[in-house]
Design an enzyme around this catalytic site. Sequence first.
Site, PDB file in Angstrom:
ATOM      1  N   CYS A  76       2.047  -7.427  13.644  1.00 46.95           N
ATOM      2  CA  CYS A  76       2.463  -6.309  12.806  1.00 46.95           C
ATOM      3  C   CYS A  76       3.226  -6.868  11.613  1.00 46.95           C
ATOM      4  O   CYS A  76       4.192  -7.617  11.794  1.00 46.95           O
ATOM      5  CB  CYS A  76       3.367  -5.399  13.639  1.00 46.95           C
ATOM      6  SG  CYS A  76       4.127  -4.064  12.698  1.00 46.95           S
ATOM      7  N   CYS A 187      -1.179  -4.697   6.486  1.00 48.95           N
ATOM      8  CA  CYS A 187      -0.779  -3.987   7.713  1.00 48.95           C
ATOM      9  C   CYS A 187      -1.942  -4.192   8.666  1.00 48.95           C
ATOM     10  O   CYS A 187      -3.106  -4.092   8.256  1.00 48.95           O
ATOM     11  CB  CYS A 187      -0.576  -2.503   7.416  1.00 48.95           C
ATOM     12  SG  CYS A 187      -0.477  -1.437   8.883  1.00 48.95           S
TER      13      CYS A 187
HETATM   14  N1  DGL Z   1       0.471  -2.343  12.127  1.00 50.45           N
HETATM   15  C1  DGL Z   1       1.702  -2.351  11.447  1.00 50.45           C
HETATM   16  C2  DGL Z   1       1.822  -3.332  10.323  1.00 50.45           C
HETATM   17  O1  DGL Z   1       1.130  -4.328  10.346  1.00 50.45           O
HETATM   18  C3  DGL Z   1       2.607  -1.174  11.446  1.00 50.45           C
HETATM   19  C4  DGL Z   1       2.059   0.128  10.981  1.00 50.45           C
HETATM   20  C5  DGL Z   1       3.035   1.214  11.291  1.00 50.45           C
HETATM   21  O2  DGL Z   1       3.380   1.354  12.456  1.00 50.45           O
HETATM   22  O3  DGL Z   1       3.487   1.888  10.355  1.00 50.45           O
HETATM   23  O4  DGL Z   1       2.587  -3.155   9.415  1.00 50.45           O
END
Ligand code: DGL
Length: 247
Positions: A76, A187
């Site tokens: 993430c 993301c």
């Molecule tokens: N998948 C996440 C990232 O890479 C977070 C997305 C979220 O929960 O807002 O930032």
Amino acid sequence: APDRAPDRIGIFDSGIGGLSVLRAVRAHLPTATLTYIADSRHTPWGERSAAWVSARCLQLAGWLIGDGCDLVLVACNTATTQAIAALRTRWPGQHFVGVEPGIKPAVAASRNHRVAVMATTGTLRSPRLQQLVQAHVGRAQVLQLPCPGLAEAIEASGDHPTALAARLDQISAALRASGADTVVLGCTHYPLVAAALQQRLGAGITLIDTAEAVARRVHSLLGGSTTSTTRAPTNATPGSLRLYSTA
Ligand code: DGL
């Protein structure tokens, strides 16, 4: 080779986004034991405070480490840019790998020196992201495009496909207007809709995803050779995968 216990890798994200990284890790380490946690109860993380994200990451990483993981992959960008330093401070001997927006490869790939970074609000306001831009911007222009609601729409797309399509239409229009020829998927949820984005943006725009580079880093930290990109011994036992959700 003498029997060696399979590598145990723990992976977490706010939801399903980290599966885009998991896919690359499985391809590189087919015999590893993988545990994935989707924090679905609290998704999305992108608009939450850095303090909240740090506290939550300490809980999830603590669970994976307690479960015996050799390496924790923070799948993430929001969590990596705001919390991986806290994890390294809390567990100094532990291997952590994070995921950060691929600004360096995007600047290198851009032909017109215009790059756009799609990411959450939390990622874009983090000091770490601004450092990455400063380090790699060179003479390029880097447009930072917060995409609030997109990770959430991807999570909900099974039930609400038209809401996701509408959000992708808006974002694609902003990206086209920016004139960027290279777009960073900053993301881990966004690679899950890469085909839909590419279709809207056209073939002239290159999307940058760092999952492959992250998987190579995981492989090398666990002692994999750097020359062969995949490890698939013919007599090895297949790996395993456990998927958890907090909701
Ligand atoms: N998948 C996440 C990232 O890479 C977070 C997305 C979220 O929960 O807002 O930032």
